[in-house]
Design a protein around this motif. Structure first.
Motif, mmCIF file in Angstrom:
data_model
loop_
_atom_site.group_PDB
_atom_site.id
_atom_site.type_symbol
_atom_site.label_atom_id
_atom_site.label_comp_id
_atom_site.label_asym_id
_atom_site.label_seq_id
_atom_site.Cartn_x
_atom_site.Cartn_y
_atom_site.Cartn_z
ATOM 1 N N VAL A 181 66.202 98.200 73.103
ATOM 2 C CA VAL A 181 64.833 97.678 73.149
ATOM 3 C C VAL A 181 64.090 98.102 74.413
ATOM 4 O O VAL A 181 62.875 97.917 74.502
ATOM 5 C CB VAL A 181 64.828 96.139 73.053
ATOM 6 C CG1 VAL A 181 65.433 95.683 71.733
ATOM 7 C CG2 VAL A 181 65.559 95.503 74.231
ATOM 8 N N ALA A 182 64.786 98.652 75.393
ATOM 9 C CA ALA A 182 64.134 99.016 76.649
ATOM 10 C C ALA A 182 64.922 100.112 77.343
ATOM 11 O O ALA A 182 66.115 100.307 77.089
ATOM 12 C CB ALA A 182 64.003 97.805 77.571
ATOM 13 N N ALA A 183 64.237 100.814 78.231
ATOM 14 C CA ALA A 183 64.866 101.798 79.116
ATOM 15 C C ALA A 183 64.488 101.438 80.541
ATOM 16 O O ALA A 183 63.407 100.906 80.799
ATOM 17 C CB ALA A 183 64.411 103.211 78.777
ATOM 18 N N ALA A 195 56.767 113.060 80.794
ATOM 19 C CA ALA A 195 57.020 113.413 79.394
ATOM 20 C C ALA A 195 58.066 112.495 78.775
ATOM 21 O O ALA A 195 57.949 112.095 77.608
ATOM 22 C CB ALA A 195 57.468 114.868 79.305
ATOM 23 N N MET A 196 59.090 112.146 79.529
ATOM 24 C CA MET A 196 60.149 111.271 79.027
ATOM 25 C C MET A 196 59.595 109.884 78.703
ATOM 26 O O MET A 196 59.914 109.306 77.652
ATOM 27 C CB MET A 196 61.273 111.164 80.062
ATOM 28 C CG MET A 196 62.403 110.233 79.666
ATOM 29 S SD MET A 196 63.813 110.338 80.801
ATOM 30 C CE MET A 196 63.065 109.674 82.302
ATOM 31 N N ILE A 197 58.763 109.349 79.572
ATOM 32 C CA ILE A 197 58.189 108.022 79.347
ATOM 33 C C ILE A 197 57.314 108.040 78.101
ATOM 34 O O ILE A 197 57.309 107.088 77.303
ATOM 35 C CB ILE A 197 57.392 107.579 80.586
ATOM 36 C CG1 ILE A 197 58.338 107.380 81.767
ATOM 37 C CG2 ILE A 197 56.620 106.299 80.303
ATOM 38 C CD1 ILE A 197 57.632 107.248 83.104
ATOM 39 N N SER A 198 56.572 109.115 77.895
ATOM 40 C CA SER A 198 55.723 109.243 76.710
ATOM 41 C C SER A 198 56.553 109.209 75.427
ATOM 42 O O SER A 198 56.176 108.560 74.443
ATOM 43 C CB SER A 198 54.914 110.541 76.797
ATOM 44 O OG SER A 198 54.103 110.702 75.657
ATOM 45 N N LYS A 199 57.708 109.887 75.424
ATOM 46 C CA LYS A 199 58.564 109.905 74.233
ATOM 47 C C LYS A 199 59.205 108.534 73.990
ATOM 48 O O LYS A 199 59.370 108.116 72.850
ATOM 49 C CB LYS A 199 59.637 110.984 74.377
ATOM 50 C CG LYS A 199 59.070 112.389 74.280
ATOM 51 C CD LYS A 199 60.153 113.450 74.222
ATOM 52 C CE LYS A 199 59.547 114.844 74.046
ATOM 53 N NZ LYS A 199 60.578 115.898 73.935
ATOM 54 N N LEU A 200 59.555 107.842 75.056
ATOM 55 C CA LEU A 200 60.083 106.490 74.902
ATOM 56 C C LEU A 200 59.027 105.568 74.291
ATOM 57 O O LEU A 200 59.331 104.738 73.428
ATOM 58 C CB LEU A 200 60.536 105.937 76.256
ATOM 59 C CG LEU A 200 61.785 106.573 76.859
ATOM 60 C CD1 LEU A 200 61.963 106.124 78.309
ATOM 61 C CD2 LEU A 200 63.033 106.234 76.052
ATOM 62 N N ILE A 205 59.923 101.863 72.811
ATOM 63 C CA ILE A 205 60.892 101.416 73.802
ATOM 64 C C ILE A 205 60.168 101.244 75.134
ATOM 65 O O ILE A 205 59.649 102.215 75.697
ATOM 66 C CB ILE A 205 62.056 102.412 73.936
ATOM 67 C CG1 ILE A 205 62.873 102.438 72.636
ATOM 68 C CG2 ILE A 205 62.946 102.057 75.115
ATOM 69 C CD1 ILE A 205 63.990 103.447 72.622
ATOM 70 N N ALA A 206 60.107 100.020 75.614
ATOM 71 C CA ALA A 206 59.444 99.729 76.882
ATOM 72 C C ALA A 206 60.221 100.362 78.029
ATOM 73 O O ALA A 206 61.457 100.389 78.021
ATOM 74 C CB ALA A 206 59.338 98.223 77.075
ATOM 75 N N ALA A 207 59.504 100.856 79.032
ATOM 76 C CA ALA A 207 60.125 101.565 80.155
ATOM 77 C C ALA A 207 59.888 100.796 81.453
ATOM 78 O O ALA A 207 58.761 100.387 81.746
ATOM 79 C CB ALA A 207 59.552 102.972 80.267
ATOM 80 N N PHE A 208 60.982 100.621 82.218
ATOM 81 C CA PHE A 208 60.937 99.873 83.476
ATOM 82 C C PHE A 208 61.428 100.782 84.603
ATOM 83 O O PHE A 208 62.632 100.995 84.769
ATOM 84 C CB PHE A 208 61.807 98.619 83.379
ATOM 85 C CG PHE A 208 61.331 97.625 82.349
ATOM 86 C CD1 PHE A 208 60.571 96.536 82.726
ATOM 87 C CD2 PHE A 208 61.635 97.797 81.003
ATOM 88 C CE1 PHE A 208 60.116 95.621 81.772
ATOM 89 C CE2 PHE A 208 61.189 96.888 80.044
ATOM 90 C CZ PHE A 208 60.421 95.803 80.428
ATOM 91 N N GLY A 209 60.505 101.352 85.366
ATOM 92 C CA GLY A 209 60.866 102.275 86.428
ATOM 93 C C GLY A 209 61.422 101.556 87.638
ATOM 94 O O GLY A 209 60.937 100.484 88.021
ATOM 95 N N SER A 210 62.430 102.153 88.249
ATOM 96 C CA SER A 210 63.048 101.543 89.427
ATOM 97 C C SER A 210 62.437 102.077 90.723
ATOM 98 O O SER A 210 61.994 101.294 91.570
ATOM 99 C CB SER A 210 64.558 101.791 89.428
ATOM 100 O OG SER A 210 64.839 103.183 89.332
#
Length: 509
Positions: A181-183, A195-200, A205-210
């Motif tokens: 459900v998330a990355a 580009a990776m975030i766009s494909k997620l 799939i929600a994206a949470f950057g560290s």
């Protein structure tokens, strides 16, 4: 003992039947043929389940998605083993009658950094250790809710597009079976990250950057990050200079590498924040990290710097390039005239683990230089500004906490473990607001997690170990705490201040 009669002895010259010769020849031919087939067969590209060796211009490496059973490097074996153990426990419990259901978070990084990467092997390990610490805390504690439980999958996105695309393909294929459900994580601020975030996002799939900080990433609706963006780092740097170096002229040293969003926006944002009358020169000292001979370039620039020495240099570059800059700076002819303070962004935290750090320390010892940077997290900040941090949030990283008891030999100074922890913690906080499961067979509405990304603010802010995380509509945290960190000549680090974009870090009223 009597010798047996001659007729009772076996005949030494009994003829071998012809069929045995034929069988031997056939067997030899089959063996030879099999050997030839083995020799001409290509080496298998499969490294493990959902992990494949993908060839690029820089060589082949194993990339893909794993539950921890396949460590992408030897350095990650210990922490991957812990994650695999926890994942199996979660799966077993979910299978029980009335067991707690689970969902998965895919933690994505270039797990095997090589030459030219801004991350180091050590910083990658620290970040994954922080992610595991968060997984364990949210699954076993009660302070962040209890359902659903969290499996942590580990994805190596490699260095090239083909490697990244393979890993994203495995996420797409495993999205339903593994209930992804998330990355989180997502590496560093490069064009490929965008580009990776766009494909997620296309996969809901929600994206949470560290640790990604580039301002341009705010254009992605499915992304939030727990790190302060470059604009805030630059503003915090200007705030610090206004207080501690109000009369010093500032030279900007700018990396012009077009593929690096971090350095591009860090320099431009700092220049926009700094009053123009503070500039030592009208244009930055510009270099290109994608090209060779950096140390030679900087050495050739030092005579110009000595014409009117600045009091401060703002280094808008990666930490890996610091040795090439600081060594010539330490040898400048005007070094005895005055001390120069070099101030930079959070990527300097990687310098202590990268090649050339001995040159950095030597430059600080002998070059009349002070080195500071705006960090993402640092344990010294907790005591420097205790009112900015929630006391319970930092418990896993203090004596007796989960991180310190599990990873006794690893330090927190680079901030990576803290940021990995906060990225997973923020993901889980959002997931548990969004995904209400009674069992692990229940369908998941992934877009609900994306929907809830903008609710993590104000009274719903996450008490992160790196500071309070109150997300704005652009996905960046509001007035995130930014420690000002000094690297001493012996290589140790210390927090000397805690700032924010307006000088006042966010904390709930």
């Amino acid at each position: 003992m009597a010798t047996p009669p001659a007729q009772d002895r076996p005949d030494d010259d009994v003829p071998i039947p012809r069929w045995r010769y034929v069988a031997a020849v056939i067997t030899a031919l089959l063996l030879v043929g099999g050997g030839i087939t083995w020799l001409v067969q290509p080496e298998s590209a499969d490294c493990a389940e959902n992990v494949k060796k993908v060839e690029t211009a820089d060589g082949a490496r194993c990339v893909g998605l794993t539950d921890g059973s396949f460590p992408f490097t030897k350095d990650l074996r210990h922490v991957y083993g812990l994650i695999e153990k926890e994942n199996r426990r979660v799966t077993r419990e979910a299978a029980k009658r009335d067991g707690r259901p689970y969902v998965s978070v895919a933690y994505l990084l270039g797990m095997n950094p090589g030459k030219g990467d801004s991350n180091t092997t050590e910083s990658i390990r620290h970040e994954v250790e922080g992610a595991y610490t968060a997984q364990y805390e949210v699954n076993h504690g009660r302070g962040h809710g209890q359902t659903p439980q969290i499996k942590l999958l580990l994805g190596d996105t490699g260095k090239e597009k083909a490697q990244r695309d393979y890993t994203l393909g495995r996420i797409k294929a495993r999205r339903d079976p593994d209930r992804i459900v998330a990355a989180a994580g997502l590496g560093t601020s490069l064009t490929g990250t965008n580009a990776m975030i766009s494909k997620l996002s296309d996969l809901d799939i929600a994206a949470f950057g560290s640790v990604i900080t580039a301002d341009e990433l705010e254009k992605n609706d499915g992304l939030v990050r727990v790190a302060a963006p470059n604009a805030d780092e630059a503003a915090a740097a200007v705030q610090f200079l206004a207080k501690k170096h109000a009369k010093d002229k500032v030279l900007i040293v700018q990396d012009a590498n077009k593929n690096d969003l971090y350095t591009k926006t860090l320099g431009s944002r700092f220049a926009a924040e700094l009053p123009k009358d503070r500039l030592a020169f009208p244009e930055p000292m510009q270099y290109d990290s994608s090209k060779s001979q950096l140390a030679t370039y900087f050495n050739n620039q030092m005579p110009n710097l000595c014409l009117d020495p600045p009091g401060v240099v703002y280094f808008a570059g990666r930490g890996r390039d610091l040795p090439d800059f600081l060594a010539p700076l330490a040898n400048r002819r005007c070094k005895s005239d005055r001390k120069i303070t070099v101030l930079s962004g959070d990527d300097v935290s990687q310098a202590a683990q990268a090649a050339g750090f001995a040159d950095v320390k030597q430059a600080l010892r002998n070059g009349n230089i002070r080195l500071l940077y705006t960090g993402l997290a640092h344990p010294g900040a907790w005591s420097k500004a205790p009112h900015v941090f929630d006391k319970n949030a930092i418990v896993p990283f203090q004596a007796g906490g989960k991180f310190t008891t599990t990873f006794r030999d690893d330090a927190l100074d680079d901030g990576q473990a803290i940021m990995g922890y906060d990225a997973v913690l923020t993901a889980v906080t959002t997931i548990r607001k969004s995904v209400h499961l009674e069992n692990s067979n229940q369908p998941i509405e992934r877009d609900a997690v994306v929907q809830m990304l903008r609710t993590v603010n104000g009274a719903n802010a996450v008490p992160g170990a790196s500071g309070w995380i109150s997300l704005q509509n652009n996905g960046s945290p509001q007035r995130k705490a930014i420690p000002i960190i000094e690297i001493d000549s012996d290589g140790t680090t210390r927090s000397i201040s805690v700032s924010a974009s307006n000088g006042k870090p966010y904390a709930p009223e």
